[in-house]
Design a protein around this motif. Structure first.
Motif, PDB file in Angstrom:
ATOM      1  N   ALA A 147      -4.567 -20.316  -4.900  1.00  0.00           N
ATOM      2  CA  ALA A 147      -5.819 -19.924  -4.243  1.00  0.00           C
ATOM      3  C   ALA A 147      -5.786 -18.451  -3.855  1.00  0.00           C
ATOM      4  O   ALA A 147      -6.811 -17.768  -3.893  1.00  0.00           O
ATOM      5  CB  ALA A 147      -6.058 -20.789  -3.006  1.00  0.00           C
ATOM      6  N   ALA A 148      -4.605 -17.933  -3.513  1.00  0.00           N
ATOM      7  CA  ALA A 148      -4.474 -16.517  -3.173  1.00  0.00           C
ATOM      8  C   ALA A 148      -4.752 -15.627  -4.381  1.00  0.00           C
ATOM      9  O   ALA A 148      -5.155 -14.476  -4.226  1.00  0.00           O
ATOM     10  CB  ALA A 148      -3.078 -16.230  -2.632  1.00  0.00           C
ATOM     11  N   GLN A 149      -4.550 -16.173  -5.573  1.00  0.00           N
ATOM     12  CA  GLN A 149      -4.842 -15.424  -6.798  1.00  0.00           C
ATOM     13  C   GLN A 149      -6.311 -15.506  -7.171  1.00  0.00           C
ATOM     14  O   GLN A 149      -6.730 -14.945  -8.174  1.00  0.00           O
ATOM     15  CB  GLN A 149      -3.994 -15.953  -7.949  1.00  0.00           C
ATOM     16  CG  GLN A 149      -2.532 -15.698  -7.770  1.00  0.00           C
ATOM     17  CD  GLN A 149      -1.709 -16.301  -8.890  1.00  0.00           C
ATOM     18  OE1 GLN A 149      -2.223 -16.631  -9.953  1.00  0.00           O
ATOM     19  NE2 GLN A 149      -0.425 -16.449  -8.653  1.00  0.00           N
ATOM     20  N   GLY A 150      -7.106 -16.241  -6.385  1.00  0.00           N
ATOM     21  CA  GLY A 150      -8.533 -16.320  -6.629  1.00  0.00           C
ATOM     22  C   GLY A 150      -8.950 -17.472  -7.530  1.00  0.00           C
ATOM     23  O   GLY A 150     -10.069 -17.490  -8.022  1.00  0.00           O
ATOM     24  N   LYS A 151      -8.076 -18.434  -7.733  1.00  0.00           N
ATOM     25  CA  LYS A 151      -8.402 -19.568  -8.596  1.00  0.00           C
ATOM     26  C   LYS A 151      -9.163 -20.631  -7.816  1.00  0.00           C
ATOM     27  O   LYS A 151      -8.939 -20.807  -6.618  1.00  0.00           O
ATOM     28  CB  LYS A 151      -7.132 -20.166  -9.193  1.00  0.00           C
ATOM     29  CG  LYS A 151      -6.435 -19.223 -10.132  1.00  0.00           C
ATOM     30  CD  LYS A 151      -5.209 -19.825 -10.725  1.00  0.00           C
ATOM     31  CE  LYS A 151      -4.575 -18.798 -11.656  1.00  0.00           C
ATOM     32  NZ  LYS A 151      -3.242 -19.157 -12.037  1.00  0.00           N
ATOM     33  N   THR A 152     -10.042 -21.333  -8.496  1.00  0.00           N
ATOM     34  CA  THR A 152     -10.794 -22.420  -7.886  1.00  0.00           C
ATOM     35  C   THR A 152      -9.959 -23.700  -7.909  1.00  0.00           C
ATOM     36  O   THR A 152      -8.920 -23.765  -8.579  1.00  0.00           O
ATOM     37  CB  THR A 152     -12.119 -22.659  -8.628  1.00  0.00           C
ATOM     38  OG1 THR A 152     -11.817 -23.088  -9.962  1.00  0.00           O
ATOM     39  CG2 THR A 152     -12.973 -21.401  -8.677  1.00  0.00           C
ATOM     40  N   ILE A 167      -6.943 -24.705 -10.495  1.00  0.00           N
ATOM     41  CA  ILE A 167      -5.613 -25.066  -9.986  1.00  0.00           C
ATOM     42  C   ILE A 167      -5.232 -26.459 -10.484  1.00  0.00           C
ATOM     43  O   ILE A 167      -4.097 -26.706 -10.896  1.00  0.00           O
ATOM     44  CB  ILE A 167      -5.582 -25.001  -8.448  1.00  0.00           C
ATOM     45  CG1 ILE A 167      -5.844 -23.570  -7.966  1.00  0.00           C
ATOM     46  CG2 ILE A 167      -4.248 -25.493  -7.907  1.00  0.00           C
ATOM     47  CD1 ILE A 167      -6.105 -23.449  -6.485  1.00  0.00           C
ATOM     48  N   ALA A 168      -6.196 -27.382 -10.464  1.00  0.00           N
ATOM     49  CA  ALA A 168      -5.944 -28.755 -10.924  1.00  0.00           C
ATOM     50  C   ALA A 168      -5.563 -28.774 -12.394  1.00  0.00           C
ATOM     51  O   ALA A 168      -4.621 -29.475 -12.796  1.00  0.00           O
ATOM     52  CB  ALA A 168      -7.183 -29.615 -10.683  1.00  0.00           C
ATOM     53  N   ARG A 169      -6.281 -28.008 -13.210  1.00  0.00           N
ATOM     54  CA  ARG A 169      -5.961 -27.928 -14.632  1.00  0.00           C
ATOM     55  C   ARG A 169      -4.568 -27.347 -14.852  1.00  0.00           C
ATOM     56  O   ARG A 169      -3.818 -27.807 -15.705  1.00  0.00           O
ATOM     57  CB  ARG A 169      -7.001 -27.055 -15.344  1.00  0.00           C
ATOM     58  CG  ARG A 169      -7.839 -27.845 -16.307  1.00  0.00           C
ATOM     59  CD  ARG A 169      -8.798 -26.968 -17.094  1.00  0.00           C
ATOM     60  NE  ARG A 169     -10.104 -27.003 -16.433  1.00  0.00           N
ATOM     61  CZ  ARG A 169     -10.790 -25.954 -16.012  1.00  0.00           C
ATOM     62  NH1 ARG A 169     -10.324 -24.735 -16.201  1.00  0.00           N
ATOM     63  NH2 ARG A 169     -11.945 -26.087 -15.422  1.00  0.00           N
ATOM     64  N   LEU A 170      -4.233 -26.343 -14.063  1.00  0.00           N
ATOM     65  CA  LEU A 170      -2.945 -25.673 -14.195  1.00  0.00           C
ATOM     66  C   LEU A 170      -1.782 -26.606 -13.865  1.00  0.00           C
ATOM     67  O   LEU A 170      -0.750 -26.596 -14.543  1.00  0.00           O
ATOM     68  CB  LEU A 170      -2.909 -24.437 -13.281  1.00  0.00           C
ATOM     69  CG  LEU A 170      -1.691 -23.555 -13.322  1.00  0.00           C
ATOM     70  CD1 LEU A 170      -1.609 -22.843 -14.672  1.00  0.00           C
ATOM     71  CD2 LEU A 170      -1.736 -22.537 -12.207  1.00  0.00           C
ATOM     72  N   HIS A 171      -1.957 -27.443 -12.835  1.00  0.00           N
ATOM     73  CA  HIS A 171      -0.866 -28.314 -12.381  1.00  0.00           C
ATOM     74  C   HIS A 171      -0.975 -29.747 -12.887  1.00  0.00           C
ATOM     75  O   HIS A 171      -0.104 -30.573 -12.587  1.00  0.00           O
ATOM     76  CB  HIS A 171      -0.800 -28.304 -10.850  1.00  0.00           C
ATOM     77  CG  HIS A 171      -0.425 -26.967 -10.294  1.00  0.00           C
ATOM     78  ND1 HIS A 171       0.852 -26.473 -10.342  1.00  0.00           N
ATOM     79  CD2 HIS A 171      -1.169 -25.998  -9.701  1.00  0.00           C
ATOM     80  CE1 HIS A 171       0.888 -25.268  -9.793  1.00  0.00           C
ATOM     81  NE2 HIS A 171      -0.334 -24.960  -9.397  1.00  0.00           N
ATOM     82  N   CYS A 211      -9.819 -33.181  -6.781  1.00  0.00           N
ATOM     83  CA  CYS A 211      -9.911 -33.665  -5.400  1.00  0.00           C
ATOM     84  C   CYS A 211      -8.541 -33.655  -4.719  1.00  0.00           C
ATOM     85  O   CYS A 211      -8.441 -33.466  -3.507  1.00  0.00           O
ATOM     86  CB  CYS A 211     -10.547 -35.057  -5.357  1.00  0.00           C
ATOM     87  SG  CYS A 211      -9.621 -36.315  -6.241  1.00  0.00           S
ATOM     88  N   THR A 212      -7.466 -33.818  -5.495  1.00  0.00           N
ATOM     89  CA  THR A 212      -6.110 -33.727  -4.937  1.00  0.00           C
ATOM     90  C   THR A 212      -5.832 -32.314  -4.447  1.00  0.00           C
ATOM     91  O   THR A 212      -5.293 -32.113  -3.353  1.00  0.00           O
ATOM     92  CB  THR A 212      -5.063 -34.126  -5.998  1.00  0.00           C
ATOM     93  OG1 THR A 212      -5.364 -35.432  -6.468  1.00  0.00           O
ATOM     94  CG2 THR A 212      -3.658 -34.075  -5.447  1.00  0.00           C
ATOM     95  N   VAL A 213      -6.220 -31.343  -5.244  1.00  0.00           N
ATOM     96  CA  VAL A 213      -6.028 -29.945  -4.865  1.00  0.00           C
ATOM     97  C   VAL A 213      -6.850 -29.624  -3.616  1.00  0.00           C
ATOM     98  O   VAL A 213      -6.355 -29.000  -2.671  1.00  0.00           O
ATOM     99  CB  VAL A 213      -6.405 -28.997  -6.029  1.00  0.00           C
ATOM    100  CG1 VAL A 213      -6.382 -27.547  -5.582  1.00  0.00           C
ATOM    101  CG2 VAL A 213      -5.473 -29.205  -7.202  1.00  0.00           C
ATOM    102  N   ALA A 214      -8.108 -30.078  -3.603  1.00  0.00           N
ATOM    103  CA  ALA A 214      -8.974 -29.827  -2.451  1.00  0.00           C
ATOM    104  C   ALA A 214      -8.385 -30.450  -1.193  1.00  0.00           C
ATOM    105  O   ALA A 214      -8.415 -29.835  -0.111  1.00  0.00           O
ATOM    106  CB  ALA A 214     -10.369 -30.367  -2.719  1.00  0.00           C
ATOM    107  N   LYS A 215      -7.832 -31.650  -1.310  1.00  0.00           N
ATOM    108  CA  LYS A 215      -7.228 -32.324  -0.159  1.00  0.00           C
ATOM    109  C   LYS A 215      -6.003 -31.569   0.337  1.00  0.00           C
ATOM    110  O   LYS A 215      -5.818 -31.371   1.546  1.00  0.00           O
ATOM    111  CB  LYS A 215      -6.853 -33.762  -0.558  1.00  0.00           C
ATOM    112  CG  LYS A 215      -6.177 -34.549   0.527  1.00  0.00           C
ATOM    113  CD  LYS A 215      -7.108 -34.827   1.677  1.00  0.00           C
ATOM    114  CE  LYS A 215      -6.382 -35.698   2.698  1.00  0.00           C
ATOM    115  NZ  LYS A 215      -7.118 -35.825   3.924  1.00  0.00           N
ATOM    116  N   ARG A 216      -5.137 -31.144  -0.581  1.00  0.00           N
ATOM    117  CA  ARG A 216      -3.935 -30.387  -0.188  1.00  0.00           C
ATOM    118  C   ARG A 216      -4.300 -29.058   0.471  1.00  0.00           C
ATOM    119  O   ARG A 216      -3.673 -28.648   1.442  1.00  0.00           O
ATOM    120  CB  ARG A 216      -3.045 -30.126  -1.401  1.00  0.00           C
ATOM    121  CG  ARG A 216      -2.378 -31.329  -1.960  1.00  0.00           C
ATOM    122  CD  ARG A 216      -1.237 -31.761  -1.081  1.00  0.00           C
ATOM    123  NE  ARG A 216      -0.481 -32.817  -1.717  1.00  0.00           N
ATOM    124  CZ  ARG A 216       0.711 -33.193  -1.325  1.00  0.00           C
ATOM    125  NH1 ARG A 216       1.280 -32.623  -0.296  1.00  0.00           N
ATOM    126  NH2 ARG A 216       1.333 -34.171  -1.948  1.00  0.00           N
TER     127      ARG A 216
END
Length: 127
Positions: A29-34, A38-42, A47-52
């Motif tokens: 998120a600090a790199q400006g990713k949505t 981030i979800a695609r990357l990991h 929704c998991t990313v949003a929750k974390r």
């Protein structure tokens, strides 16, 4: 020795209150990713990313992602890895390399020309 996570141009330090996944997503998120990026990357759901990220925001006591990044930097949980560049610039300043410095001088000739034109444009009063 303190464990760190490096993600792109950011480095995160574990052991400051955030879980490893929260820190990993915070660095993205600090790199400006949505959240979707981030979800695609990991390889997880968005929704998991949003929750974390919301858990990380709660732990840091903020309500927005930009504030989360700023607070994490303030608490030295994350740091940009551009300190090498900053140190090179600082060393250049200490050396006193005049080739890198550009002096800004006032354009004296141009100012004088503008004044002369304005004086010529003044209406002359004749009685």
């Amino acid at each position: 020795m303190e464990a760190t996570i490096v993600n792109g141009a950011w480095k995160g330090h574990l052991g400051h209150g955030l879980a490893p996944r929260e820190l990993q997503y915070l660095l993205s998120a600090a790199q400006g990713k949505t959240a979707k990026e981030i979800a695609r990357l990991h390889g997880v759901a968005a929704c998991t990313v949003a929750k974390r990220l919301s858990c990380a925001m709660f732990k840091l006591g903020v309500n927005r992602q930009t504030a989360m990044v700023a607070e994490a930097m303030r608490r030295q949980i994350i740091s940009p890895m551009c300190f090498v560049l900053a140190s090179l610039i600082a060393m250049h300043t200490m050396i006193g390399d005049d080739a890198m410095r550009r002096d800004r001088r006032t354009p004296e000739r141009r100012t004088a020309q503008v004044r002369m034109v304005r004086q010529a444009e003044r209406p002359t009063l004749t009685a």
